[in-house]
Design a protein around this motif. Structure first.
Motif, PDB file in Angstrom:
ATOM      1  N   MET A 465      38.591 -36.168  -5.043  1.00 62.61           N
ATOM      2  CA  MET A 465      38.799 -35.675  -3.685  1.00 62.61           C
ATOM      3  C   MET A 465      39.858 -34.575  -3.571  1.00 62.61           C
ATOM      4  SD  MET A 465      36.630 -37.436  -1.924  1.00 62.61           S
ATOM      5  CE  MET A 465      37.178 -37.177  -0.235  1.00 62.61           C
ATOM      6  N   VAL A 466      40.853 -34.579  -4.459  1.00 63.51           N
ATOM      7  CA  VAL A 466      42.037 -33.747  -4.223  1.00 63.51           C
ATOM      8  C   VAL A 466      42.324 -32.732  -5.321  1.00 63.51           C
ATOM      9  CG1 VAL A 466      44.532 -33.805  -3.770  1.00 63.51           C
ATOM     10  CG2 VAL A 466      43.067 -35.621  -2.872  1.00 63.51           C
ATOM     11  N   VAL A 467      42.150 -33.100  -6.595  1.00 59.14           N
ATOM     12  CA  VAL A 467      42.648 -32.282  -7.706  1.00 59.14           C
ATOM     13  C   VAL A 467      41.708 -31.107  -7.984  1.00 59.14           C
ATOM     14  CG1 VAL A 467      43.322 -32.281 -10.135  1.00 59.14           C
ATOM     15  CG2 VAL A 467      43.786 -34.284  -8.706  1.00 59.14           C
ATOM     16  N   PRO A 468      42.239 -29.870  -8.024  1.00 59.68           N
ATOM     17  CA  PRO A 468      41.406 -28.702  -8.305  1.00 59.68           C
ATOM     18  C   PRO A 468      41.259 -28.468  -9.805  1.00 59.68           C
ATOM     19  CG  PRO A 468      43.628 -27.976  -7.866  1.00 59.68           C
ATOM     20  CD  PRO A 468      43.634 -29.485  -7.737  1.00 59.68           C
ATOM     21  N   GLU A 469      40.296 -27.634 -10.185  1.00 58.86           N
ATOM     22  CA  GLU A 469      40.172 -27.199 -11.575  1.00 58.86           C
ATOM     23  C   GLU A 469      41.011 -25.937 -11.753  1.00 58.86           C
ATOM     24  OE1 GLU A 469      40.089 -27.118 -14.974  1.00 58.86           O
ATOM     25  OE2 GLU A 469      38.416 -28.473 -14.541  1.00 58.86           O
TER      26      GLU A 469
END
Length: 484
Positions: A465-469
């Motif tokens: 839900m929260v962590v970007p690449e």
């Protein structure tokens, strides 16, 4: 989620002024790094590799310090006549020192530079090992252990930041992961070598990695981004040229970094309370959240007390299982380092957190079966498999990737303050988990593992839900995207 939309388009003129040049930088950097080098002239990364190899000796010292107390417990107690309570203070006071080191790490790194912070860390560790080596009473052991704790509290923040700031984006993830690999190598070294040498000899060997770090720093350049931030423009260009090779064209990368630094001059000097502003909310939530799940998933409890866990599961001795757990970390962490810039950060985190969930759940099932007298013959094997899965999965991603992402997502104007907060969360979590683990196991062995598996399951959801690449993007591109 609202977390990903915390910066409204018309929030204020200051953020709009920051966003425009940053987005321009993202375009220029994507074109100049198509060949995987920092610019179209490939140059050389030999100095980057050498600087990284010097820095991660601090990580090895970190791991050696954390692993030192496990194989030396009986011999120190016998030689100095300590009580269990006195030895418990010795073992745990390292976390107190590390908490203080974490609080000050960002400020030290911003004031003295990344190299200066690593020097301070090495000096504290050397003093700590010498005090432990010459100790004849409990109080001197504690003083030495506290000094080591302060040193590793500083280095746990500054090493991944230094590596991220000197490394081209195409190899940044893999090189930053060497931090965790060397931590695992250091702790495994302590476990294995500590079974064959005296506790004083093991303490003496602790001088080696810190001494290598202290001497090696004379031969590596300072972080160019830090030099640009403090206005040392000539030194900035010299350091960047050394890192990219004497024949490399650094003009585009230098302009990109300097333009980004200029946008930060409009912002006031960051304080801890500033981290809770809306513009930094997503970065702080990601950094603190990942470290929270890293620590409260139970890894320190399992690793620190793994011998007792195996014995309570039915093994006659936990030494073999302990050595297996120590050895499995290094090759799997190395695998994670190789996959970091191939699969990306998010896939590794998802695989790792899913694996820790399965490992904790399997341990919980095993103790549940034992408590009800079902398949008791299989319990030791299932516990061994569960803990190996948990530690192996943690080593694959959750041990290293949060630190990589932490070094990437914070703007340089708050990196020191935010880094201190995240590192403090790490050490508080490590202390809470290691301190409460035995109490929780006394309450319910299966319930404790099910509790940790629940935390790991929540971590999977958090990542989705929260962590970007952040794979394949410059630090400036990453930080610009955090505000869009």
């Amino acid at each position: 989620m609202a977390i990903s939309q915390e910066v409204e388009r018309g929030e204020n003129m200051e953020q709009e002024e920051m966003r425009e040049p940053l987005m321009k930088e993202g375009k220029s950097s994507s074109t100049c790094e198509e060949d995987g080098s920092p610019n179209n002239n490939r140059g050389s990364i030999s100095m980057v590799l050498f600087s990284t190899l010097i820095a991660v000796w601090g990580s090895f010292a970190f791991g050696l310090c954390m692993g030192y107390s496990a194989p030396t417990q009986s011999s120190i107690i016998d030689d100095l006549g300590l009580t269990i309570a006195e030895y418990s203070v010795f073992g745990s006071i390292v976390n107190i020192g590390a908490m203080i080191g974490a609080i000050t790490s960002g400020y030290i790194a911003d004031f003295t530079g990344r190299k200066g912070a690593m020097r301070i860390s090495a000096i504290f560790c050397i003093i700590g090992w010498l005090v432990v080596y010459f100790s004849k009473e409990a109080w001197s052991l504690d003083v030495g252990r506290f000094c080591m704790g302060y040193g590793i509290g500083v280095v746990s923040y500054v090493v991944p930041v230094f590596i991220a700031e000197i490394t081209p984006k195409n190899i940044r993830g893999g090189l930053t992961t060497l931090n965790q690999l060397m931590i695992c190598t250091g702790s495994s070294y302590a476990y294995i070598v500590g079974t064959f040498v005296t506790w004083r000899t093991l303490a003496l060997t602790g001088l080696i990695p810190s001494s290598i770090l202290l001497l090696g720093l004379f031969f590596v350049p300072e972080s160019p981004r830090w030099l640009a931030k403090v206005g040392k423009h000539k030194e900035f260009e010299v350091a960047l040229q050394r890192l990219r090779g004497k024949d490399a064209d650094i003009s585009e990368e230098a302009t990109e970094i300097q333009d980004y630094i200029e946008t930060l001059k409009h912002l006031p000097k960051a304080k801890m309370l500033d981290l809770f502003q809306r513009r930094y909310a997503r970065s702080v939530i990601i950094g603190v959240g990942l470290i929270f799940f890293q620590q409260f998933g139970g890894i320190n409890g399992y690793f620190f007390y793994v011998s007792n866990i195996f014995e309570s599961a039915g093994f006659s001795s936990g030494n073999v299982g302990t050595i297996l757990c120590a050895c499995i970390q290094v090759p799997i962490t190395a695998l994670g380092a190789m996959l970091m810039d191939k699969t990306g950060r998010r896939p590794l985190l998802l695989m790792s957190s899913t694996g820790t969930f399965l490992g904790c759940f399997l341990v919980g099932i095993s103790f549940y079966l034992k408590g009800h007298g079902v398949s008791s013959g299989w319990v030791p094997i299932l516990v061994l498999i569960g803990i190996l899965v948990d530690i192996g999965s943690f080593s694959l991603g959750m041990g290293s990737v949060p630190w990589v992402i932490m070094s990437e997502i914070f703007p340089i104007n708050i990196k020191g303050t935010a880094g201190s907060l995240v590192t403090l969360m790490h050490w508080v979590g490590a202390w809470v988990t290691s301190y409460t683990f035995n109490f929780l196991m006394s309450w319910s062995s299966s319930g404790t593992s099910f509790l940790y598996s629940g935390v790991c399951a929540a971590c999977v959801i958090f990542i989705i839900m929260v962590v970007p690449e952040t794979k394949g993007r410059t630090l400036e591109e990453i930080q610009a995207s955090m505000n869009t």
